[in-house]
Motif scaffolding. Sequence first.
Motif, short mmCIF file in Angstrom:
data_model
loop_
_atom_site.label_atom_id
_atom_site.label_comp_id
_atom_site.label_asym_id
_atom_site.label_seq_id
_atom_site.Cartn_x
_atom_site.Cartn_y
_atom_site.Cartn_z
N ASP A 169 13.03 55.84 26.53
CA ASP A 169 14.04 56.60 27.26
C ASP A 169 15.45 56.08 26.98
N ILE A 170 15.58 54.78 26.88
CA ILE A 170 16.88 54.17 26.58
C ILE A 170 17.33 54.54 25.17
N TRP A 171 16.41 54.45 24.20
CA TRP A 171 16.74 54.75 22.81
C TRP A 171 17.09 56.23 22.63
N ILE A 172 16.38 57.10 23.32
CA ILE A 172 16.68 58.53 23.23
C ILE A 172 18.03 58.82 23.84
N PHE A 173 18.36 58.20 24.98
CA PHE A 173 19.68 58.38 25.60
C PHE A 173 20.78 57.89 24.66
N LEU A 174 20.58 56.72 24.05
CA LEU A 174 21.54 56.19 23.10
C LEU A 174 21.69 57.13 21.90
N GLY A 175 20.59 57.70 21.44
CA GLY A 175 20.63 58.65 20.33
C GLY A 175 21.42 59.90 20.68
N LYS A 176 21.28 60.37 21.92
CA LYS A 176 22.05 61.56 22.35
C LYS A 176 23.54 61.26 22.40
N ILE A 177 23.90 60.06 22.86
CA ILE A 177 25.31 59.68 22.90
C ILE A 177 25.87 59.60 21.48
N ILE A 178 25.14 59.00 20.57
CA ILE A 178 25.59 58.90 19.18
C ILE A 178 25.71 60.29 18.57
N PHE A 179 24.76 61.18 18.85
CA PHE A 179 24.82 62.54 18.32
C PHE A 179 26.07 63.27 18.80
#
Length: 108
Positions: A13-23
Amino acid sequence: MLILDGFCTETSDIWIFLGKIIFILKILIPVILLVLGIVGLAKAVIADDDKEIKTQVGKLVTKFIAAVCIFFLPSIVKACFGLVDQFSEVEEEYVNCVNYITDPYNSN
């Protein structure tokens, strides 16, 4: 066993949230850079100052190059990490983390 065993899967969940922010940032920052460059160029054109127009065109080109670099930076980093082949012990977890960060909307 390694410390990383299951780490990315458990914290997905943390990695996916970080990925959305980077996107979002990789789209938003280049757009902001280009808009600011175009606004500066428009001001120089309205002022009808040839020296300022030349300066603003140079700044716009620089901002365009920076925008392209920022947009492709995650892909370049992913490609560089893909060249490393001496991490076979943690490769599965590494692939999970990379997928969560680089493609957050298609991650399971």
